[in-house]
Write a protein that holds these residues in place. Structure first.
Motif, PDB file in Angstrom:
ATOM      1  N   LEU A 194     -70.242 -50.160 -31.544  1.00  0.00           N
ATOM      2  CA  LEU A 194     -70.877 -51.158 -30.687  1.00  0.00           C
ATOM      3  C   LEU A 194     -70.253 -51.147 -29.299  1.00  0.00           C
ATOM      4  O   LEU A 194     -70.948 -51.163 -28.273  1.00  0.00           O
ATOM      5  CB  LEU A 194     -70.670 -52.530 -31.330  1.00  0.00           C
ATOM      6  N   ILE A 195     -68.936 -51.092 -29.265  1.00  0.00           N
ATOM      7  CA  ILE A 195     -68.243 -51.109 -27.977  1.00  0.00           C
ATOM      8  C   ILE A 195     -68.600 -49.882 -27.157  1.00  0.00           C
ATOM      9  O   ILE A 195     -68.867 -49.966 -25.961  1.00  0.00           O
ATOM     10  CB  ILE A 195     -66.715 -51.186 -28.193  1.00  0.00           C
ATOM     11  N   VAL A 196     -68.636 -48.742 -27.821  1.00  0.00           N
ATOM     12  CA  VAL A 196     -68.973 -47.514 -27.096  1.00  0.00           C
ATOM     13  C   VAL A 196     -70.350 -47.662 -26.451  1.00  0.00           C
ATOM     14  O   VAL A 196     -70.535 -47.379 -25.265  1.00  0.00           O
ATOM     15  CB  VAL A 196     -68.932 -46.299 -28.043  1.00  0.00           C
ATOM     16  N   ILE A 197     -71.308 -48.152 -27.234  1.00  0.00           N
ATOM     17  CA  ILE A 197     -72.664 -48.306 -26.715  1.00  0.00           C
ATOM     18  C   ILE A 197     -72.689 -49.303 -25.558  1.00  0.00           C
ATOM     19  O   ILE A 197     -73.202 -49.009 -24.470  1.00  0.00           O
ATOM     20  CB  ILE A 197     -73.616 -48.817 -27.825  1.00  0.00           C
ATOM     21  N   LEU A 198     -72.092 -50.469 -25.782  1.00  0.00           N
ATOM     22  CA  LEU A 198     -72.128 -51.509 -24.747  1.00  0.00           C
ATOM     23  C   LEU A 198     -71.459 -51.045 -23.465  1.00  0.00           C
ATOM     24  O   LEU A 198     -71.996 -51.216 -22.369  1.00  0.00           O
ATOM     25  CB  LEU A 198     -71.435 -52.776 -25.255  1.00  0.00           C
ATOM     26  N   ALA A 199     -70.270 -50.443 -23.616  1.00  0.00           N
ATOM     27  CA  ALA A 199     -69.532 -50.022 -22.427  1.00  0.00           C
ATOM     28  C   ALA A 199     -70.318 -48.955 -21.663  1.00  0.00           C
ATOM     29  O   ALA A 199     -70.387 -48.995 -20.432  1.00  0.00           O
ATOM     30  CB  ALA A 199     -68.159 -49.502 -22.817  1.00  0.00           C
ATOM     31  N   SER A 200     -70.932 -48.022 -22.387  1.00  0.00           N
ATOM     32  CA  SER A 200     -71.688 -46.980 -21.677  1.00  0.00           C
ATOM     33  C   SER A 200     -72.868 -47.601 -20.944  1.00  0.00           C
ATOM     34  O   SER A 200     -73.128 -47.271 -19.777  1.00  0.00           O
ATOM     35  CB  SER A 200     -72.211 -45.907 -22.624  1.00  0.00           C
ATOM     36  N   LEU A 201     -73.585 -48.491 -21.612  1.00  0.00           N
ATOM     37  CA  LEU A 201     -74.731 -49.132 -20.973  1.00  0.00           C
ATOM     38  C   LEU A 201     -74.287 -49.862 -19.712  1.00  0.00           C
ATOM     39  O   LEU A 201     -74.890 -49.732 -18.644  1.00  0.00           O
ATOM     40  CB  LEU A 201     -75.392 -50.129 -21.920  1.00  0.00           C
ATOM     41  N   LEU A 202     -73.192 -50.606 -19.857  1.00  0.00           N
ATOM     42  CA  LEU A 202     -72.662 -51.375 -18.734  1.00  0.00           C
ATOM     43  C   LEU A 202     -72.334 -50.451 -17.567  1.00  0.00           C
ATOM     44  O   LEU A 202     -72.687 -50.709 -16.416  1.00  0.00           O
ATOM     45  CB  LEU A 202     -71.398 -52.094 -19.186  1.00  0.00           C
ATOM     46  N   MET A 203     -71.687 -49.340 -17.893  1.00  0.00           N
ATOM     47  CA  MET A 203     -71.265 -48.440 -16.826  1.00  0.00           C
ATOM     48  C   MET A 203     -72.462 -47.812 -16.136  1.00  0.00           C
ATOM     49  O   MET A 203     -72.495 -47.698 -14.909  1.00  0.00           O
ATOM     50  CB  MET A 203     -70.324 -47.371 -17.380  1.00  0.00           C
ATOM     51  N   VAL A 204     -73.457 -47.415 -16.927  1.00  0.00           N
ATOM     52  CA  VAL A 204     -74.664 -46.832 -16.323  1.00  0.00           C
ATOM     53  C   VAL A 204     -75.330 -47.856 -15.406  1.00  0.00           C
ATOM     54  O   VAL A 204     -75.690 -47.570 -14.258  1.00  0.00           O
ATOM     55  CB  VAL A 204     -75.644 -46.374 -17.426  1.00  0.00           C
ATOM     56  N   ALA A 205     -75.416 -49.099 -15.913  1.00  0.00           N
ATOM     57  CA  ALA A 205     -76.040 -50.148 -15.114  1.00  0.00           C
ATOM     58  C   ALA A 205     -75.279 -50.369 -13.809  1.00  0.00           C
ATOM     59  O   ALA A 205     -75.862 -50.520 -12.740  1.00  0.00           O
ATOM     60  CB  ALA A 205     -76.092 -51.446 -15.905  1.00  0.00           C
ATOM     61  N   MET A 206     -73.962 -50.358 -13.920  1.00  0.00           N
ATOM     62  CA  MET A 206     -73.126 -50.584 -12.739  1.00  0.00           C
ATOM     63  C   MET A 206     -73.335 -49.509 -11.692  1.00  0.00           C
ATOM     64  O   MET A 206     -73.494 -49.789 -10.515  1.00  0.00           O
ATOM     65  CB  MET A 206     -71.651 -50.531 -13.136  1.00  0.00           C
ATOM     66  N   TYR A 207     -73.309 -48.275 -12.144  1.00  0.00           N
ATOM     67  CA  TYR A 207     -73.378 -47.196 -11.170  1.00  0.00           C
ATOM     68  C   TYR A 207     -74.729 -47.171 -10.494  1.00  0.00           C
ATOM     69  O   TYR A 207     -74.849 -46.872  -9.313  1.00  0.00           O
ATOM     70  CB  TYR A 207     -73.100 -45.847 -11.832  1.00  0.00           C
ATOM     71  N   SER A 208     -75.763 -47.489 -11.239  1.00  0.00           N
ATOM     72  CA  SER A 208     -77.070 -47.418 -10.606  1.00  0.00           C
ATOM     73  C   SER A 208     -77.284 -48.606  -9.664  1.00  0.00           C
ATOM     74  O   SER A 208     -78.114 -48.537  -8.780  1.00  0.00           O
ATOM     75  CB  SER A 208     -78.169 -47.335 -11.670  1.00  0.00           C
ATOM     76  N   SER A 209     -76.472 -49.668  -9.840  1.00  0.00           N
ATOM     77  CA  SER A 209     -76.654 -50.791  -8.932  1.00  0.00           C
ATOM     78  C   SER A 209     -75.883 -50.602  -7.632  1.00  0.00           C
ATOM     79  O   SER A 209     -76.070 -51.336  -6.683  1.00  0.00           O
ATOM     80  CB  SER A 209     -76.226 -52.093  -9.590  1.00  0.00           C
ATOM     81  N   GLY A 210     -75.000 -49.598  -7.608  1.00  0.00           N
ATOM     82  CA  GLY A 210     -74.353 -49.192  -6.366  1.00  0.00           C
ATOM     83  C   GLY A 210     -73.534 -50.270  -5.696  1.00  0.00           C
ATOM     84  O   GLY A 210     -72.534 -50.728  -6.238  1.00  0.00           O
ATOM     85  N   PHE A 211     -73.966 -50.676  -4.514  1.00  0.00           N
ATOM     86  CA  PHE A 211     -73.175 -51.519  -3.646  1.00  0.00           C
ATOM     87  C   PHE A 211     -72.846 -52.867  -4.274  1.00  0.00           C
ATOM     88  O   PHE A 211     -71.825 -53.462  -3.963  1.00  0.00           O
ATOM     89  CB  PHE A 211     -73.930 -51.723  -2.334  1.00  0.00           C
ATOM     90  N   VAL A 212     -73.715 -53.315  -5.160  1.00  0.00           N
ATOM     91  CA  VAL A 212     -73.527 -54.638  -5.744  1.00  0.00           C
ATOM     92  C   VAL A 212     -72.162 -54.776  -6.408  1.00  0.00           C
ATOM     93  O   VAL A 212     -71.495 -55.792  -6.291  1.00  0.00           O
ATOM     94  CB  VAL A 212     -74.654 -54.918  -6.768  1.00  0.00           C
ATOM     95  N   ILE A 213     -71.723 -53.713  -7.099  1.00  0.00           N
ATOM     96  CA  ILE A 213     -70.433 -53.773  -7.784  1.00  0.00           C
ATOM     97  C   ILE A 213     -69.325 -54.029  -6.780  1.00  0.00           C
ATOM     98  O   ILE A 213     -68.397 -54.777  -7.048  1.00  0.00           O
ATOM     99  CB  ILE A 213     -70.024 -52.429  -8.425  1.00  0.00           C
ATOM    100  N   GLN A 214     -69.415 -53.364  -5.643  1.00  0.00           N
ATOM    101  CA  GLN A 214     -68.288 -53.423  -4.726  1.00  0.00           C
ATOM    102  C   GLN A 214     -68.185 -54.777  -4.056  1.00  0.00           C
ATOM    103  O   GLN A 214     -67.127 -55.151  -3.576  1.00  0.00           O
ATOM    104  CB  GLN A 214     -68.448 -52.344  -3.662  1.00  0.00           C
ATOM    105  N   THR A 215     -69.253 -55.515  -4.011  1.00  0.00           N
ATOM    106  CA  THR A 215     -69.188 -56.780  -3.300  1.00  0.00           C
ATOM    107  C   THR A 215     -69.032 -57.962  -4.241  1.00  0.00           C
ATOM    108  O   THR A 215     -68.673 -59.037  -3.816  1.00  0.00           O
ATOM    109  CB  THR A 215     -70.447 -56.984  -2.439  1.00  0.00           C
ATOM    110  N   ASN A 216     -69.297 -57.753  -5.511  1.00  0.00           N
ATOM    111  CA  ASN A 216     -69.145 -58.845  -6.461  1.00  0.00           C
ATOM    112  C   ASN A 216     -67.852 -58.663  -7.248  1.00  0.00           C
ATOM    113  O   ASN A 216     -67.722 -57.741  -8.034  1.00  0.00           O
ATOM    114  CB  ASN A 216     -70.350 -58.849  -7.415  1.00  0.00           C
TER     115      ASN A 216
END
Ligand SMILES: Nc1ncnc2c1ncn2[C@@H]1O[C@H](COP(=O)(O)OP(=O)(O)O)[C@@H](O)[C@H]1O
Ligand SMILES: [Mg+2]
Lengths: 233, 928
Positions: free
Chosen positions: B422-444
């Motif tokens: 479960l953790i592997v799946i969740l963490a990968s999904l989270l990371m993919v979502a983060m990278y595709s959101s780009g700038f948002v991660i860096q400002t939040n």
């Protein structure tokens, strides 16, 4: 020296040193065991029984005297020569079983044969044979933690007799309180298996025990006290 | 009864204690190291922030003089009064009537005696009569007045007042002073005698300094309360104090503001570094877990044995607990000492694993109360927390084994769900979502923190899966390995790894994580400067860019010749940037930069958005086309998308700068991802940075997109249609020869006439920008902390291995003794241990090759070099040499450990190994 003597101890002494303190564990013990015999060794705790077994099994070297196994003096042997003696002529059965926890019952019995370089077909035949003799054919694939204490000890007994074809008659099985960690009834069963199997395969058996009933099943019983053999029956 | 293992208490206990102690030391050492380093390094920030010039506070008290009473307040050292009013100045001649407005002041004598640096004459003197005036240097320059000129001074009182005054001097105020006052006052544009002030707008300002020995970085809390006490005493001077509006005296506490900004800076720096240490913290937690498991197991069998020999079990528990507490205390103390040492080395680090050792002594040293508090907290709390976590886990498991209650069903369900999966799946999904959101991660900040932890979660999950895989697949694996290592070694050796209570696999996990982290730090350290360089190349449009002053047009050519003649200049060219409006339909307008250039010349000077020189970039072809198609245009992709442009389309642009609308018609010859307009003078910092003093009210900053909204056109064509001299920003762009220091080249060009032809001090150089970035406090801190963490990693690894060794040696010895008793020779035993090591090493390498790229990418993507938005992300530079060295260091240390373990466990006294009770009851018997 008769050819029938397989274990011969000539005034063997063993002194342990703990720093400054010297602990004499054996004091000039002489002992002869005939091939195929089953003997018992009794005596209070600390009287030197385990030390005696360790010297016979080439796990340790005497401080004085000579140990002959099957007519060969092993006292001055190099480590690699001793390795061969242990491989061919010695087997142990311990109080705490000492099975390898990662191996199945089958593999534990197979291990000494592997170490001796026995070919696969002969190995399989031998292991199956021994496991069925100790009544564990059904449990061959189980690992030690899935077996009861009695079953584990029976695996250890089968392992003790797993020697290459034709050499079982020169095997000395050394058992140090093999039933010490088992309840009474299981202990009796295990002893029966140990004696039966060793005799059946033509091996020699030396058992350290506290149990006079066990002693009665033996051909001879020696009593030890303070590092000396003080009596025999 | 079996023989009591001789010397067990001493040797086993000692080994266990030292391994455990090492693990406990780590937690407090890390916290102490990081916080002390941040505190010590923050002294630099303190020095910068506290440098506010001679005036600590200013007070506005309406029209009431309060200087004497302020001087009586305890802690106030120097006081002077400035009378401030509003007014305008202009040069009194007929051709120009350029008025400049602001605060006009008159100074009492104390200003000169107490604050000689507040008003510094550059020329002439201060006014002594009502026919004289002194101007601030920049004001005099703006209105074009020189000493001796007549200045028109105007103010609006009850009615408008004019006076013609002689300019008798020009002065400057210290930079820091005007910065401090910036928010509340305009510059002090002029000094006159009191009678000339506008009495209607007059306000009395008291400037003062305080006893600064009460203000220090060591104890910011009492520093602040000292300053606040003075503020309050001043406010109480107001006779109306206490009425609904408090005090009408307004105190501006510049020094307090500085201390405050330092406090906040330090807090955020600490938080930032602590969150960056997350990975190492995780490792330390893991190793502590191993240590405690080992302790509990070891203790359990020991106490069972002691109990069976008549000891009371509560006594034993008491002893065990005392031992753990003792080790925690000693561990924390030792850890703090080590942390202090490590922080010194961090201070000496100038990059990732680059040191200047003399800095160990020269850098400031600050141990604050908070550092001590936090490290005591970490060192004292982590072991007990882990201990109770372990106990709970263990008893949960135990009770499940014993009964088939509801708890058991929950446990089965838990196991069934497979938390790790479960953790592997969740963490990968989270990371993919983060990278595709780009700038948002860096400002939040919240998302940023999560994205920092996601890879570790992923890793833990994956590692757990791998270990389970080992357990399940051990048989098959050992068969597969048997041809490689021989049957016995693979049968016995390989299967040991699968044993659940063996620490071999967790240690391998720790190792992989450590190498990945160290690699990641190295990669970040190598990538950031290059990324910054490429960003600067796009932002500036060249290695060096001078912003030309259009009023100095006549002197340009001389400057251009100087540049061309400079031995370290490879090529140079002029760009003219016009603000234009694009009109595709009558409804739709968009402002763009038109960059007019000589395409072939610029090709030898500029860079594309990824930082490669234009002449070897994909833009080479388009530029050659632009050279031949005079009315051509290379358009940035955002414009092309907005207007649905394709090559060959026509666009029309209006020039905004001239009064009448000039329309130029261009043909799109190419569309590029991003294009430089050369106008930027910096590349933005990691966070918006407005001088050393941060104001807490907060700034709003939008995102600045670099490389967009730009069209490159041929100057030869645009020149004929637009006035490029006055209607454009003119830039002179230079490429220096290979290896030249462009900052030095730029400086020498400025000295040889450049300073006269550029606007203000507007010039940019790539190396200047990169080195400023590398000098930046936060960058240096990050690299130093990374270095420190890498050192901690090695210590953690050593702790892990030490545990591994001490936990395993007993079991290993018994196994070796057993195999020897069965007659196996030494070679076979070495091979058995070797087989185990090979499988561990291979699986570590596989995990490493899978995980390291994920972690490195995550670190790099999460790392921001600028709050500007650049079209190209991080330029990834892998420092192979450094990475290989890191790998070899780790490899070397585990090899030494493996060899030592093998050696120790093969030197067996067979007799005692096989007969002792503890041999059976070693940690091997343990379940967790
Ligand atoms: N490795 C050793 N070091 C020192 N003394 C030992 C060692 N092994 C056994 N002893 C001592 O030797 C004596 C005999 O021990 P052992 O042979 O184990 O007796 P038993 O097996 O009859 O109980 C005891 O006093 C014991 O303490
Ligand atoms: Mg004994």
């Amino acid at each position: 020296m008769s050819n029938d003597i397989i274990v011969n101890l000539e005034s063997v002494s063993k002194v342990y040193s703990m720093g400054e303190i010297k602990v004499p564990a054996l004091r000039g013990v002489s002992l002869q065991v005939e091939r195929g015999e089953a003997i018992g060794i009794m005596g209070p705790s600390g009287s030197g029984k385990t030390t005696l077994l360790n010297l016979i099994g080439a796990l340790d070297r005497p401080s004085e005297g000579h140990v002959y196994i099957d007519g060969i003096d092993i006292t001055g042997m190099t480590e690699s020569e001793l390795t061969l003696i242990r491989r061919k002529k010695i087997s142990f059965v311990f109080q705490f079983f000492n099975l390898l926890p990662v191996l199945s019952a089958y593999e534990n019995v197979e291990l000494p044969l592997l170490i001796s370089g026995v070919p696969e077909a002969e190995r399989k035949e031998k292991v199956d044979h021994l496991l069925s003799l100790v009544g564990l054919a059904e449990r061959a694939e189980h690992r030690p933690d899935e077996l009861s204490g009695g079953e584990q000890q029976r695996v250890a007994i089968a392992r003790a007799l797993a020697k290459p074809k034709g050499s079982t008659s020169s095997v000395v099985v050394l058992a140090d309180e093999p039933t010490g960690d088992l309840d009474t009834q299981t202990g009796i069963d295990v002893m029966r298996v140990l004696i039966g199997l060793t005799k059946g395969e033509g091996g020699t058996l030396i058992v350290v025990t506290h149990d006079p009933d066990v002693g009665k099943q033996m051909d001879k019983v020696y009593t030890m006290r303070d590092g000396r053999i003080v009596g025999s029956t | 009864m079996s023989a009591f293992p001789v010397g067990y208490e001493l040797s086993g206990g000692l080994r266990r204690k030292s391994a455990t102690l090492l693990c406990f030391v780590l937690a407090s050492a890390m916290v102490m190291g990081v916080t002390t380093y941040v505190d010590s390094f923050s002294i630099h920030e303190w020095d910068a922030v506290i440098d506010i010039g001679p005036i600590a506070m200013t007070v506005e008290s309406g029209k009431t003089e309060i200087a004497d009473r302020v001087a009586n307040i305890e802690g106030v050292e120097k006081v002077a009064t400035i009378d401030v009013s509003s007014g305008y100045v202009s040069l009194a001649n007929k051709t120009s009537y350029y008025q400049w407005g602001g605060s006009v002041v008159s100074l009492d004598a104390n200003v000169f005696t107490e604050f000689p640096d507040a008003f510094v004459l550059n020329e002439g003197r201060f006014p002594v009569s009502d026919s004289e005036i002194a101007l601030q240097t920049s004001v005099a320059k703006e209105i074009g007045a020189q000493t001796g000129d007549i200045v028109n001074y105007t103010y609006w009182g009850d009615e408008i007042q004019f006076s013609l005054l002689q300019l008798v001097g020009v002065y400057g105020n210290p930079d820091v002073w005007s910065r401090g006052n910036y928010y509340y006052y305009s510059y002090y544009i002029a000094v006159v005698v009191p009678s000339l002030l506008d009495s209607t707008s007059l306000r009395v300002m008291t400037i003062l300094d305080v006893d600064r020995s009460h203000v220090n970085a060591y104890d910011t809390f009492s520093s602040l309360s000292f300053l606040q006490g003075i503020e309050e005493s001043i406010r109480r001077l107001d006779p109306l104090y206490g009425l609904p509006y408090g005090s009408s005296y307004y105190v501006y506490d510049l020094l307090g503001e500085a201390v405050n900004s330092y406090v906040w800076w330090k807090m955020s720096a600490r938080l930032n570094q602590v969150s960056r240490s997350g990975g190492v913290g995780l490792l330390i937690g893991l190793v502590c877990f191993l240590a405690i498991r080992f302790n509990v197991n070891d203790r359990r069998y020991e106490s069972e044995m002691l109990v069976s020999r008549g000891a009371s079990s509560s006594d034993i528990q008491h002893i065990a607990f005392r031992e753990l507490i003792g080790m925690t205390i000693v561990g924390t103390l030792v850890g703090m000492g080590i942390g202090l040492l490590i922080s010194r080395f961090a201070c000496a680090a100038t990059g990732f694993f680059e040191f200047n050792l003399s800095l160990i002594w020269e850098e400031p040293f600050l141990v604050s109360i908070e550092s001590i508090f936090f490290s005591v907290l970490a060192g004292g709390l982590i072991p007990p927390i882990v201990f109770f976590a372990y106990k709970m886990l263990y008893s949960a498991k135990k009770s499940v084994e014993l009964e088939t209650s509801r708890l058991a069903r929950v446990w089965t369900l838990f196991r069934f769900i497979r938390w790790d999966f479960l953790i592997v799946i969740l963490a990968s999904l989270l990371m993919v979502a983060m990278y595709s959101s780009g700038f948002v991660i860096q400002t939040n900040p919240v998302l940023y923190a999560i994205s920092g932890f996601a890879p570790y979660a992923l890793f833990l999950g994956a590692a757990s899966l791998v270990m389970k895989g080992f357990r399940r697949g051990a048989n098959r694996l050992s068969h597969a390995m048997s041809s490689l290592t021989g049957y016995v070694p693979s049968m016995v050796g390989v299967r040991r790894i699968g044993k659940s209570a063996s620490s071999a696999a967790p240690v391998a996990v720790v190792l992989v994580l450590a190498i990945s982290l160290a690699w990641g730090s190295a990669a970040v350290g190598a990538s950031m400067p290059v990324t910054k360089m490429n960003q600067a190349r796009l932002a500036f449009g060249a290695e060096i860019t001078f912003h030309l002053d259009n009023y100095e047009r006549d002197r340009w050519d001389q400057f251009f010749t100087n540049v061309t003649l400079h031995p370290q200049v490879e090529a140079c060219t002029k760009l003219s940037v016009v603000s234009a409006t694009l009109a595709m339909s009558s409804m739709d307008y968009q402002g763009v930069s038109l960059v007019a250039m000589n395409p072939v010349e610029y090709m030898a000077v500029g860079y594309d958005y990824q930082g490669s020189p234009l002449n070897s970039s994909p833009l080479r072809g388009p530029l050659l086309t632009l050279d031949s198609v005079l009315s051509g245009a290379i358009v940035s992709a955002d414009i092309a998308t907005d207007y649905e442009l394709e090559e060959g389309d026509t666009i029309r642009a209006f020039d905004e700068s001239t009064g009448e609308a000039t329309i130029i018609t261009l043909t799109v010859v190419a569309i590029a991802e991003a294009l430089s307009n050369g106008l930027l003078l910096d590349t933005g910092y990691e966070t918006p940075y407005y001088g050393p003093i941060y104001f807490l009210d907060g700034y709003y900053w939008g995102s600045m997109e670099v490389g967009k909204n730009t069209i490159w056109v041929n100057a030869a064509f645009v020149e004929s249609q637009l006035n490029l001299t006055h209607g454009a920003e003119n830039l002179y762009c230079v490429r220096t020869t290979e290896g030249a220091n462009s900052t030095a080249v730029g400086q020498s060009l400025l000295d040889s006439g450049g300073i006269d032809v550029i606007t203000g001090n507007e010039w940019a150089s790539v190396t200047k920008e990169v080195s400023a970035y590398l000098q930046q406090t936060s960058y240096r801190m990050d690299r130093s902390v990374d270095t420190m963490l890498a050192a901690m990693l090695i210590a953690t690894i050593s702790g892990g291995f030490l545990l591994y060794a001490s936990e395993d040696i007993q079991a290993r010895r018994r196994e070796v003794a057993l195999m020897r008793a069965m007659g196996s020779d030494r070679r076979l035993i070495v091979k058995t241990q070797g087989a185990e090591m090979i499988v561990l090493a291979l699986s570590s390498i596989v995990t490493l090759t899978l995980f390291a790229p994920v972690l490195i990418t995550n670190l790099l993507v999460g790392y921001h070099t600028s709050y500007y938005l650049f079209p190209a992300g991080v330029t990834i530079v892998l420092p192979w040499l450094q990475m290989i060295v890191i790998f070899l260091v780790f490899l070397g240390s585990i090899t030494v450990f493996a060899l030592l373990t093998a050696l120790l466990s093969s030197r067996v006294n067979m007799a005692s190994a096989l007969n002792a009770a503890w041999a059976e009851a070693g940690p091997y018997g343990g379940e967790l």
